[in-house]
Design an enzyme around this catalytic site. Structure first.
Site, PDB file in Angstrom:
ATOM      1  N   ARG A 120       1.646   8.699  12.534  1.00 60.32           N
ATOM      2  CA  ARG A 120       1.192   9.904  13.242  1.00 60.32           C
ATOM      3  C   ARG A 120      -0.319  10.087  13.192  1.00 60.32           C
ATOM      4  O   ARG A 120      -0.928  10.581  14.141  1.00 60.32           O
ATOM      5  CB  ARG A 120       1.871  11.132  12.609  1.00 60.32           C
ATOM      6  CG  ARG A 120       1.492  12.465  13.237  1.00 60.32           C
ATOM      7  CD  ARG A 120       1.847  13.611  12.321  1.00 60.32           C
ATOM      8  NE  ARG A 120       1.117  13.517  11.058  1.00 60.32           N
ATOM      9  CZ  ARG A 120       1.431  14.198   9.959  1.00 60.32           C
ATOM     10  NH1 ARG A 120       2.491  14.991   9.955  1.00 60.32           N
ATOM     11  NH2 ARG A 120       0.723  14.070   8.859  1.00 60.32           N
TER      12      ARG A 120
ATOM     13  N   ARG B 173     -11.328   4.578   9.275  1.00 58.42           N
ATOM     14  CA  ARG B 173     -10.374   3.805   8.486  1.00 58.42           C
ATOM     15  C   ARG B 173      -9.105   3.624   9.303  1.00 58.42           C
ATOM     16  O   ARG B 173      -8.872   4.340  10.283  1.00 58.42           O
ATOM     17  CB  ARG B 173     -10.057   4.516   7.167  1.00 58.42           C
ATOM     18  CG  ARG B 173      -9.550   5.927   7.347  1.00 58.42           C
ATOM     19  CD  ARG B 173      -9.480   6.668   6.046  1.00 58.42           C
ATOM     20  NE  ARG B 173      -9.063   8.049   6.238  1.00 58.42           N
ATOM     21  CZ  ARG B 173      -9.017   8.942   5.270  1.00 58.42           C
ATOM     22  NH1 ARG B 173      -9.348   8.597   4.038  1.00 58.42           N
ATOM     23  NH2 ARG B 173      -8.634  10.177   5.516  1.00 58.42           N
TER      24      ARG B 173
ATOM     25  N   PHE C 199      14.880  19.645  -2.445  1.00 57.42           N
ATOM     26  CA  PHE C 199      13.531  19.135  -2.684  1.00 57.42           C
ATOM     27  C   PHE C 199      13.366  17.741  -2.087  1.00 57.42           C
ATOM     28  O   PHE C 199      12.333  17.424  -1.492  1.00 57.42           O
ATOM     29  CB  PHE C 199      13.260  19.109  -4.185  1.00 57.42           C
ATOM     30  CG  PHE C 199      11.961  18.461  -4.563  1.00 57.42           C
ATOM     31  CD1 PHE C 199      10.761  19.160  -4.454  1.00 57.42           C
ATOM     32  CD2 PHE C 199      11.923  17.154  -5.026  1.00 57.42           C
ATOM     33  CE1 PHE C 199       9.561  18.555  -4.796  1.00 57.42           C
ATOM     34  CE2 PHE C 199      10.725  16.551  -5.369  1.00 57.42           C
ATOM     35  CZ  PHE C 199       9.539  17.255  -5.254  1.00 57.42           C
TER      36      PHE C 199
ATOM     37  N   TYR D  45       0.841  -1.203   0.000  1.00 58.75           N
ATOM     38  CA  TYR D  45       0.000   0.000   0.000  1.00 58.75           C
ATOM     39  C   TYR D  45       0.876   1.254   0.000  1.00 58.75           C
ATOM     40  O   TYR D  45       0.634   2.192  -0.778  1.00 58.75           O
ATOM     41  CB  TYR D  45      -0.933   0.016   1.214  1.00 58.75           C
ATOM     42  CG  TYR D  45      -1.715   1.311   1.314  1.00 58.75           C
ATOM     43  CD1 TYR D  45      -2.813   1.544   0.476  1.00 58.75           C
ATOM     44  CD2 TYR D  45      -1.338   2.308   2.201  1.00 58.75           C
ATOM     45  CE1 TYR D  45      -3.501   2.740   0.533  1.00 58.75           C
ATOM     46  CE2 TYR D  45      -2.022   3.509   2.264  1.00 58.75           C
ATOM     47  CZ  TYR D  45      -3.108   3.716   1.427  1.00 58.75           C
ATOM     48  OH  TYR D  45      -3.790   4.925   1.482  1.00 58.75           O
TER      49      TYR D  45
END
Length: 409
Positions: free
Chosen positions: A219, A229, A289, A172
């Protein structure tokens, strides 16, 4: 409380000052970037949907800036559909699985988001994203469309399935974040700013995404369970609770903490790959980035570890702390120092009565050793800087008060 945070962490106040000085307001940024029309609106959406990512994306090399802005907005649109619990399952799956085709459909928009969906406006005006996406070089379009297709398919799968095993959990996280790492790495290489090997070593790129996603999932447990969920794998939480609701219950706090620390330990296992990936990045704006979100993640995991507040609320690092990390994320040595510092924080919180004490101790010890042996000047010791700054702050304050009183005003 916010004022007290600044007083107790004056170096963060200094970082905030310099951040404000360096970053112009949104309208000035887009003028500076010399964009107009649909692309300017895309940068507006970038500001609306992610203030933190907006800053680093707009500082990217021009060869990548627009492409990654659009990549982000396309995936944000996909993620907005996945997160919207008001969209019927069959319709949601159809949208997710066809989104890689939708991004080529002129004029497409979506006006059926739930009333609480904060990024609904992006989907309402999605035609501007499509218009600018189709202006990108063909090579960029192919990479973005490929990642969108694979991510949408994976998201659709998990509208039917639950995250049960550890294999499910890694899969996932790969679908929703690891694939982002794949796409970005391929774009970096395709732009010519990074070596081809960056776009080919996708295992490391996957770990970059997994570290971020696992941190967020760890978190967000309270918020997710309240929303009906749970992305914590059942293989972990079922050892400590009979249901997700029981997991965060105060009456089950000791077991909930065991599950929390096990989740943190799982996220920490990606640190070696994160450091190795960052060591392969050469272009400065690309490095920042990539590095800034990773420093936020290690700071967040350090905050979450052995912290019962995570089960009661959505905890976040201080804004000043985040700005300090942004300012410091300039090169690999600084990143290693940041990671080392937060690993020490986790080490301090890792008491022998923690369920995961030995596992976390081994992960932290190895990561610290690896960092220390490659860091110029040896392991960092900079906690005293904060205390010296606090002393300086109060000396300055009392000096001002004394002079103020002495002047007779």
């Amino acid at each position: 409380m916010a004022f007290l945070d600044w007083v107790l962490h004056p170096t963060e106040l200094w970082a905030a000052f310099w951040y404000v000085m360096r970053h112009a307001p949104p309208d000035e940024k887009t003028v500076k970037l010399q964009v107009s029309g649909d692309m300017k609106r895309c940068y507006d959406f970038l500001e609306m949907t992610s203030r933190s990512f907006a800053a680093v994306i707009q500082e990217l090399n021009p060869k990548l800036r627009d492409g990654i802005c659009l990549f982000y907005l396309i995936l944000r649109g996909l993620d907005t559909i996945e997160d919207d619990m008001t969209i019927p399952g069959a319709k949601k799956r159809d949208l997710l699985e066809s989104f890689h085709k939708i991004i080529y459909q002129d004029g497409w928009s979506f006006k059926e988001s739930g009333p609480d969906e904060k990024d609904a406006l992006l989907l309402v005006e999605f035609e501007v994203v499509i218009s600018e996406f189709k202006r990108l070089p063909d090579e960029f379009q192919e990479i973005i469309a490929d990642i969108t297709k694979r991510m949408g398919s994976g998201m659709a799968k998990y509208t039917r399935s639950r995250v049960e095993s550890m294999e499910d959990y890694n899969e996932y996280c790969h679908f929703v974040a690891g694939l982002v790492g794949h796409g970005l790495s391929r774009l970096f290489s395709e732009s010519g700013l990074e070596d081809k090997s960056v776009g080919e070593n996708l295992e490391l790129a996957n770990s970059m995404g997994l570290f971020l996603q696992k941190t967020n999932i760890t978190r967000d447990i309270n918020e997710d369970v309240i929303d009906g969920r749970c992305f914590w794998p059942k293989a972990i939480w079922s050892k400590y609770a009979g249901s997700e609701e029981t997991l965060i219950s105060k009456s089950n706090r000791e077991n909930g903490m065991k599950a929390l620390n096990e989740m943190c330990a799982n996220a920490l296992s990606h640190i070696p790959d994160v450091i190795e990936y960052l060591s392969s990045i050469r272009e400065p704006s690309v490095f920042r980035f990539c590095a800034i979100p990773q420093t936020m993640a290690i700071a967040t995991i350090a905050l979450c570890y052995n912290n019962s507040r995570v089960l009661d609320d959505n905890v976040k690092i201080r804004k000043g702390e985040a700005l300090k990390l942004i300012a410091a994320s300039t090169d690999l040595d600084n990143i290693k120092r940041i990671f080392y510092r937060y690993l020490e924080t986790i080490e301090d919180k890792n008491s022998p009565d923690c369920w995961t004490f030995e596992e976390v101790r081994k992960i932290v010890d190895k990561a610290k050793k690896d960092i220390a042996t490659t860091l110029k000047g040896g392991p960092p010791v900079d906690f005293t800087k904060e205390y010296l700054a606090i002393i300086l702050f109060f000396v300055t304050l009392f000096t001002f008060i004394y002079q103020y009183n002495a002047s007779g005003f």
